[in-house]
Design an enzyme around this catalytic site. Structure first.
Site, PDB file in Angstrom:
ATOM      1  N   CYS A  89       7.791  11.439 -17.894  1.00 28.96           N
ATOM      2  CA  CYS A  89       9.107  11.158 -18.474  1.00 28.96           C
ATOM      3  C   CYS A  89      10.251  11.395 -17.493  1.00 28.96           C
ATOM      4  CB  CYS A  89       9.332  12.013 -19.718  1.00 28.96           C
ATOM      5  SG  CYS A  89       8.105  11.774 -21.012  1.00 28.96           S
ATOM      6  N   HIS A 340      13.772   6.131 -25.852  1.00 32.38           N
ATOM      7  CA  HIS A 340      13.210   6.815 -24.688  1.00 32.38           C
ATOM      8  C   HIS A 340      12.330   5.854 -23.890  1.00 32.38           C
ATOM      9  CE1 HIS A 340      11.386   9.671 -22.115  1.00 32.38           C
ATOM     10  NE2 HIS A 340      10.511  10.221 -22.946  1.00 32.38           N
ATOM     11  N   CYS A 370      12.006  17.128 -20.614  1.00 27.89           N
ATOM     12  CA  CYS A 370      10.625  17.559 -20.399  1.00 27.89           C
ATOM     13  C   CYS A 370       9.826  16.351 -19.955  1.00 27.89           C
ATOM     14  CB  CYS A 370      10.046  18.188 -21.660  1.00 27.89           C
ATOM     15  SG  CYS A 370       9.950  17.098 -23.099  1.00 27.89           S
TER      16      CYS A 370
END
Length: 386
Positions: A89, A340, A370
């Site tokens: 990510c 996202h 994170c």
């Protein structure tokens, strides 16, 4: 040591994966758009495009190619190499950090860096490896699988484990998710994204506005959603207090201050950390602490904070642990609302942070998130006053 300045910061609108406006737009197309737009803004600022040293893009689902080099060529930057970066990510953020590191080390003077994610068009193929077990070679596990931290189920590894560890209730997560949608809708309606969003021409027309935020979201609606794992007692993670699956791209043009190019902002520091994979959602707490310390400032000096809402529990845990002012966290929405687009999110957050700090007249800000496998990353930027 040269300073790393941000000369341009752009992103595409964020699409809803597989059914949204970018469903037939590839990662290569998205990379071309943000790299090309960054190069165009560099030229407008007075840069010689032949002086670009590298293009670095975070990517996650395209298996062995180098999107950055592909985008450099299609954007007309044939003499510029490319580098693929992956920190799950945090891949897009890692690309920006790498650009700043090369500049501060004196090994580059001008780099385009960011991230690209097309969940809609990423290759997908599943193979049976056991009676009830399948693998997808395009989605590598983030860490060795464990009962308390499933490698392929972030609703448990990140969302639920974070909520339990930090003592966060479903009501709190649902309320935060609704706030996220309202903040994102307000930013869209007020035109606050106008300076950062570039339109994308798709097979379905011109796409120019984030489509994932919902105007009709309410606490009552979210309360009616079923938990993702009803078999787990008290499980409180739902589709409503989690991020979406999304497509999008973002890029920044990063330069040495000696180039004399106008600075939108400065990259002051960054940090990446590792934690036990079961506590992945707590990693931004350590990353923010380390990055802020490296910048030589205190948390109280931060004017804006971006903490990706992979799940609503993640920013809530950081707010609680670091005693942050929630009013300055995710002021324009985040993963629960904007979405996202995994490999792009870290860069997208820095883009949004820089433009919102400029709108407010400057100051320090931090973007953090994170990343699968028990990782976290944070970047501190400063926008000069005026």
């Amino acid at each position: 040591m040269p300073e790393a300045i941000i000369v341009a910061a752009v992103r595409t609108p964020i699409g809803t994966a597989r059914k949204g406006s970018l469903r037939d737009t590839t990662a290569f197309d998205l990379a071309h758009d943000v790299v090309g737009a960054s190069a165009q803004r560099l030229a407008t600022a007075g840069a010689e495009l032949a002086e670009i040293d590298d293009v670095i893009l975070g990517e996650g689902r395209y298996g062995g190619g180098v999107l950055a080099r592909h985008a450099a060529i299609t954007a007309g930057l044939t003499t510029v190499p490319g580098l693929a970066q992956n920190r799950h990510c945090a891949a897009g953020m890692a690309a920006v950090q790498s650009a700043a590191a090369n500049i501060r080390a004196g090994m580059a003077e001008l780099v385009i860096a960011g991230g690209v994610n097309s969940e809609s068009t990423a290759p997908r193929a599943r193979f049976r490896v056991g009676a009830d077990e399948w693998i997808d070679p395009w989605v590598s596990p983030t860490h060795p699988d464990r009962p308390d931290a499933p490698a392929m189920d972030m609703s448990i590894t990140v969302g639920w484990n974070t909520a339990v560890k930090a003592g966060i209730s479903r009501d709190e997560m649902d309320a935060w998710a609704v706030r996220s949608h309202r903040n994102a809708i307000a930013a869209i309606d007020e035109g606050r994204f106008a300076a950062e969003v570039i339109p994308v021409t798709t097979p379905h027309g011109v796409f120019d506005t984030d489509e994932h935020p919902r105007r009709d979201t309410s606490v009552e609606r979210l309360a009616g959603l079923k938990p993702l794992h009803p078999e787990i007692d008290g499980f409180s993670i739902t589709a409503g207090n989690a991020s979406g699956m999304n497509d999008g791209a973002a890029a920044l043009a990063v330069a040495a201050d000696a180039t004399g190019l106008p600075a939108l902002g400065y990259i002051r520091s960054w940090a990446s950390v590792g934690v036990d994979p079961a506590f992945t959602g707590l990693a931004p707490i350590e990353a923010i602490t380390k990055a802020v310390r490296r910048a030589g400032i205190s948390l109280d000096e931060l004017r804006l904070i971006e903490i990706n809402e992979a799940f609503a529990s993640v920013p809530l845990a950081a707010i609680r642990a670091l005693d942050l002012n929630p009013e300055i966290v995710n002021y324009s929405g985040s993963g629960c609302s904007l979405g996202h687009p995994v490999a792009a999110t870290g860069a997208r957050m820095i883009v949004t942070l820089v433009h919102e700090l400029r709108r407010r007249g400057g100051g320090f800000g931090v973007a953090a998130l994170c990343a699968g496998g028990g990782m976290g990353s944070a970047t501190v930027v400063e926008v000069p006053a005026g």
